[in-house]
Design a protein around this motif. Sequence first.
Motif, PDB file in Angstrom:
ATOM      1  N   THR A 216     -19.173  -1.846  -4.445  1.00  9.74           N
ATOM      2  CA  THR A 216     -18.289  -0.691  -4.393  1.00  9.74           C
ATOM      3  C   THR A 216     -17.040  -1.100  -3.474  1.00  9.74           C
TER       4      THR A 216
ATOM      5  N   GLY B  45     -24.259  -1.204  -5.855  1.00 14.33           N
ATOM      6  CA  GLY B  45     -23.765  -0.174  -7.287  1.00 14.33           C
ATOM      7  C   GLY B  45     -24.087   0.969  -7.045  1.00 14.33           C
TER       8      GLY B  45
ATOM      9  N   LEU C  35     -20.486   0.396 -13.268  1.00 14.37           N
ATOM     10  CA  LEU C  35     -20.919  -0.577 -12.171  1.00 14.37           C
ATOM     11  C   LEU C  35     -22.556  -0.337 -12.002  1.00 14.37           C
ATOM     12  N   ASN C  36     -22.892   0.833 -12.110  1.00 15.43           N
ATOM     13  CA  ASN C  36     -24.414   1.244 -11.816  1.00 15.43           C
ATOM     14  C   ASN C  36     -25.197   0.520 -12.934  1.00 15.43           C
TER      15      ASN C  36
ATOM     16  N   HIS D 207     -15.111  -8.834  -8.598  1.00 15.80           N
ATOM     17  CA  HIS D 207     -14.469  -7.452  -8.499  1.00 15.80           C
ATOM     18  C   HIS D 207     -12.993  -7.963  -7.788  1.00 15.80           C
TER      19      HIS D 207
ATOM     20  N   ARG E 295     -15.900   3.357  -7.357  1.00 15.32           N
ATOM     21  CA  ARG E 295     -17.490   3.441  -7.014  1.00 15.32           C
ATOM     22  C   ARG E 295     -18.294   4.122  -7.903  1.00 15.32           C
ATOM     23  N   TYR E 296     -19.639   4.004  -7.579  1.00 14.48           N
ATOM     24  CA  TYR E 296     -20.585   4.839  -8.544  1.00 14.48           C
ATOM     25  C   TYR E 296     -21.017   6.085  -7.548  1.00 14.48           C
ATOM     26  N   ARG E 297     -20.778   7.278  -8.519  1.00 15.18           N
ATOM     27  CA  ARG E 297     -21.250   8.229  -7.846  1.00 15.18           C
ATOM     28  C   ARG E 297     -22.311   9.171  -8.926  1.00 15.18           C
TER      29      ARG E 297
ATOM     30  N   TRP F 101     -11.522   5.354  -3.287  1.00 17.87           N
ATOM     31  CA  TRP F 101     -12.685   4.613  -3.572  1.00 17.87           C
ATOM     32  C   TRP F 101     -12.999   4.026  -5.096  1.00 17.87           C
TER      33      TRP F 101
ATOM     34  N   SER G 235     -17.430   4.310 -13.337  1.00 13.45           N
ATOM     35  CA  SER G 235     -18.769   4.409 -12.433  1.00 13.45           C
ATOM     36  C   SER G 235     -20.095   3.961 -12.829  1.00 13.45           C
TER      37      SER G 235
ATOM     38  N   GLN H  58     -24.835   4.605  -4.971  1.00 11.15           N
ATOM     39  CA  GLN H  58     -23.889   5.355  -4.108  1.00 11.15           C
ATOM     40  C   GLN H  58     -24.070   4.808  -2.501  1.00 11.15           C
ATOM     41  N   LEU H  59     -22.941   4.812  -1.794  1.00 13.21           N
ATOM     42  CA  LEU H  59     -23.029   4.211  -0.642  1.00 13.21           C
ATOM     43  C   LEU H  59     -23.789   5.198   0.552  1.00 13.21           C
TER      44      LEU H  59
END
Length: 464
Positions: free
Chosen positions: A342, A421, A334-335, A165, A315-317, A313, A331, A423-424
């Motif tokens: 993230t 990957g 990533l997942n 990344h 990131r994955y949501r 961000w 998103s 959600q944080l």
Amino acid sequence: MDNQAFEMHGESVQSSSKGEEWPKKEERKGSWSLMKVFLVCLLACIITTTIGVLALSLVYVKNTAFMKETGVTDDGAASPKPDEKSVDIKYQFLNHLGKSKVHNYPGGEIQWARFRKNVNEYQSDEEMEFGKSINKHGSKMTFGTLRIKSKGLRAPHWHFNANEHGYLLQGTAWIGVIGADDSVVTTYNVTAGQVIFFPRNTVHWVKNVGSEDCVFLLFFTTHEELQTLDVDDAFFSTPEDIAARALKPQGGVNFIRTFKKQVEDQAINLPPNLNELVQNATYVQSPDKLVWQYFYNLKGSAKYPFPGGIFQWARYRINGTGLNETEKIFSESLNKHENTLTLATLRIFSNGLGQPHFHFNANEMGYVISGCGQAGVILSGVTANFNIGIGDVIFFPVGTQHYIKSLCDEDLLLILAYNTGNQLETLRMNDYFHGTADHILAQLFWKEQAEFKKFPTPAKKSGK
């Protein structure tokens, strides 16, 4: 008689009224023989005693050295080795990247904050402490900076053991990614403030297409040594006839033999005669549905404010809230891939605070882009607080409480990576403090229950 034993037992001193007589010759000989025996025995005793003392001394010295080596005192208690350098505990969480080795290439340079199997490759004890820490905690993260000169090329390559990344801090670049099986090639252009993503084992390249240097801040999803193979190294390591049969060039193996390997490593390539070699170059942009698997416009994404600053961000949501159609592609990408990261930019206003918190499901690593501040981390039995500035790398293991505070007149800006990957998941100090029953806190801190009403209820935040 010549027998000394007989003489020793048979000697006598004769006395008379006339006084002592001078010993006879045989008697004098017997007396002298007795003296020699006595002296020999005495000398033997002295030698034996000396050897014994020396042997005991050697045993004591060896035992003392062993005790020093193992760090054990005479009473069996553990103690620091007297000749062992003491490294500040903060370097488990802090790396002054600017002091690390610069790997120079014709087209640019690379610096690393990473684990090394060979301890001699570390530049300092502090750097080694950081490398050992990210490895021991299973961080699944390595950090590096990549500088590419104008027209320079990070040679096509792939990583065996990590996704990559990157955040483009400066410049403009043209990116290429080659996927598996169907060999779909995705190319796109990036500018400062945008994010790139290369899944493990995908061939990719980075070409500087601007007039200024490109500077990338790169995170890799491994806490072991990064394993990379450049396309040119793979080519020259393949037998000529095998390469000819695979590539089928005009001229066959004879054409393959015209390729010459450069003497120095060309990881970042910039031939002096580039203008002669390249007559026409185009920088194609693939369709969005391909590009956004590997690209994210972080600087153009939604901002999530909190009392001390702002988050953005990549990131994955889970439900895609706040993401547009192209952002959803990233998103989901990533997942879909294993062990992705993230990424986020964190801006803390002057004298602002990113309050103490911890993450349930991720280690955190960050790089200071601008400003200065203070960071703190609390592990079980370990507490460290330290100053941070431009070029520093920080690391917070999963579950450890940590904070970041701005100390300068200018904002403190960081790029952060979390090894998830999904959600944080985060819990802040004000959330868990307020979420604990007042009577529990009263008993814990020996303070009247009513006093805990002085803490305000935390507002819901959409950021970290």
